[in-house]
Design a protein around this motif. Structure first.
Motif, PDB file in Angstrom:
ATOM      1  N   VAL A 129       0.830  -1.209   0.000  1.00 61.20           N
ATOM      2  CA  VAL A 129       0.000   0.000   0.000  1.00 61.20           C
ATOM      3  C   VAL A 129       0.860   1.254   0.000  1.00 61.20           C
ATOM      4  O   VAL A 129       0.485   2.284  -0.560  1.00 61.20           O
ATOM      5  CB  VAL A 129      -0.958  -0.026   1.213  1.00 61.20           C
ATOM      6  N   VAL A 130       2.049   1.192   0.631  1.00 60.39           N
ATOM      7  CA  VAL A 130       2.931   2.358   0.662  1.00 60.39           C
ATOM      8  C   VAL A 130       3.988   2.298  -0.440  1.00 60.39           C
ATOM      9  O   VAL A 130       4.951   3.050  -0.413  1.00 60.39           O
ATOM     10  CB  VAL A 130       3.613   2.490   2.043  1.00 60.39           C
ATOM     11  N   GLY A 131       3.802   1.383  -1.405  1.00 56.46           N
ATOM     12  CA  GLY A 131       4.695   1.349  -2.558  1.00 56.46           C
ATOM     13  C   GLY A 131       5.787   0.324  -2.483  1.00 56.46           C
ATOM     14  O   GLY A 131       6.795   0.454  -3.176  1.00 56.46           O
ATOM     15  N   ALA A 132       5.605  -0.719  -1.641  1.00 56.72           N
ATOM     16  CA  ALA A 132       6.647  -1.723  -1.482  1.00 56.72           C
ATOM     17  C   ALA A 132       6.491  -2.884  -2.456  1.00 56.72           C
ATOM     18  O   ALA A 132       7.184  -3.894  -2.302  1.00 56.72           O
ATOM     19  CB  ALA A 132       6.654  -2.252  -0.046  1.00 56.72           C
ATOM     20  N   GLY A 133       5.617  -2.790  -3.406  1.00 56.19           N
ATOM     21  CA  GLY A 133       5.476  -3.822  -4.420  1.00 56.19           C
ATOM     22  C   GLY A 133       4.566  -4.944  -3.992  1.00 56.19           C
ATOM     23  O   GLY A 133       3.978  -4.943  -2.907  1.00 56.19           O
ATOM     24  N   LYS A 190      -3.881  -1.566  -4.009  1.00 53.06           N
ATOM     25  CA  LYS A 190      -4.052  -0.119  -3.858  1.00 53.06           C
ATOM     26  C   LYS A 190      -4.321   0.542  -5.198  1.00 53.06           C
ATOM     27  O   LYS A 190      -5.190   1.423  -5.318  1.00 53.06           O
ATOM     28  CB  LYS A 190      -2.807   0.484  -3.214  1.00 53.06           C
ATOM     29  N   TYR A 191      -3.603   0.129  -6.238  1.00 55.95           N
ATOM     30  CA  TYR A 191      -3.754   0.733  -7.564  1.00 55.95           C
ATOM     31  C   TYR A 191      -5.169   0.535  -8.103  1.00 55.95           C
ATOM     32  O   TYR A 191      -5.826   1.491  -8.550  1.00 55.95           O
ATOM     33  CB  TYR A 191      -2.728   0.131  -8.514  1.00 55.95           C
ATOM     34  N   HIS A 192      -5.666  -0.684  -8.043  1.00 57.59           N
ATOM     35  CA  HIS A 192      -6.978  -0.967  -8.625  1.00 57.59           C
ATOM     36  C   HIS A 192      -8.117  -0.417  -7.768  1.00 57.59           C
ATOM     37  O   HIS A 192      -9.137   0.008  -8.314  1.00 57.59           O
ATOM     38  CB  HIS A 192      -7.142  -2.474  -8.831  1.00 57.59           C
ATOM     39  N   MET A 243     -13.025  -2.712  -9.290  1.00 54.04           N
ATOM     40  CA  MET A 243     -13.342  -3.667  -8.241  1.00 54.04           C
ATOM     41  C   MET A 243     -13.124  -5.109  -8.681  1.00 54.04           C
ATOM     42  O   MET A 243     -12.728  -5.954  -7.866  1.00 54.04           O
ATOM     43  CB  MET A 243     -14.788  -3.466  -7.774  1.00 54.04           C
ATOM     44  N   GLN A 244     -13.382  -5.431  -9.925  1.00 51.58           N
ATOM     45  CA  GLN A 244     -13.204  -6.812 -10.362  1.00 51.58           C
ATOM     46  C   GLN A 244     -11.738  -7.220 -10.339  1.00 51.58           C
ATOM     47  O   GLN A 244     -11.397  -8.339  -9.931  1.00 51.58           O
ATOM     48  CB  GLN A 244     -13.798  -6.991 -11.757  1.00 51.58           C
TER      49      GLN A 244
END
Length: 265
Positions: free
Chosen positions: A216-220, A227-229, A235-236
């Motif tokens: 969520v904080v960009g750790a992959g 987080k991106y979607h 949602m799917q």
């Protein structure tokens, strides 16, 4: 002449435990009284309708081949982060657990235990936020964050295990001329190794979940995909990522349980 049997006196009542229980109940009551919990609003028709619409948006999950391949790579990345972070934490935990157990004197014991307190008191998300600034976005900073927090936890657990080990076998070897290192590796370490392995497997389970959240904080990994979607209200796609998280946690939990059962036989 009758002999009167003397009844044993009842043990004295431990008022400390009673006081702690009363204090705990008071804290729980104060928590409910001080927090603005709106249970009635949670079960209103509008709240239930909104939650139903949100959950309906997750169906059906995205099952296209390119997206499944992308999710599989993110799953592997999350697994790798947790495994490598746990491995680094085990190495650091062993190195710090020895002085923290008091085997090198009381001075190092106090200092190292203070360091372990700092490491484990800072959550993984905070460690990730700090380390991602230095290491940049991606799994490297997340792996170091998992290692830093878990090293504090395992170091304390390893130190307690070493302190609670029976000293007799090691003292016997020392009396018969064995060196301190040899006595430790042949007497004390075999006693504590099953317990240490159990602690390590348990922390690996926790790190799987933590690695998914650190994205969520960009750790992959899966967390970053989620987080991106979700930020784009896709949602799917988010549902597929969540399913991958659940499957990964279930697989690791089953493997860890099987390994712990094998170690305790």
């Amino acid at each position: 002449m009758k002999q009167h049997s003397h009844m044993p006196k009842p043990p004295p009542r431990d008022w400390t435990i009673i006081a702690l229980m009363v204090l705990l109940v008071a804290l729980v009551v104060a928590s409910f009284a001080s927090l603005p919990l709106k249970w009635r609003d949670f079960f209103t028709f509008d709240a239930i309708n909104s939650a139903t619409e949100l959950l309906a948006g997750f169906a059906p999950p995205e099952t296209s081949t390119p997206f499944l391949v992308k999710t599989a790579w993110a799953t592997l990345e999350t697994m790798s982060m947790s495994a490598l972070g746990t491995l680094l934490a085990v190495i650091a935990g062993l190195a710090l657990g020895l002085p923290a157990s008091g085997r090198l004197g009381q001075g190092p014991r106090v200092l190292v235990r203070a360091l372990l307190n700092v490491l484990r008191s800072i959550p993984e998300l905070v460690w990730a936020s700090i380390l991602l600034i230095a290491a940049g976005l991606g799994p490297f900073g997340g792996t170091l964050a998992l290692a830093a927090h878990t090293a504090g936890v395992l170091g304390r657990l390893f130190a307690d295990a070493l302190e609670n080990a029976a000293p007799g076998p090691e003292q016997t070897l020392r009396t018969n001329g064995a060196t301190a290192a040899a006595a430790f590796f042949y007497a004390t370490l075999p006693q504590t190794l099953p317990q240490m392995l159990s602690y390590t497997l348990y922390r690996w389970e926790n790190n799987i979940r933590a690695a998914a959240i650190l994205g969520v904080v960009g750790a992959g990994g899966l967390g970053q995909m989620l987080k991106y979607h979700l930020s784009l209200f896709q949602m799917q796609q988010a549902a597929t990522v969540i399913i991958a998280m659940l499957v990964l946690v279930a697989v690791v939990d089953a493997a860890s349980y099987a390994l712990r059962r094998a170690l305790t036989r």
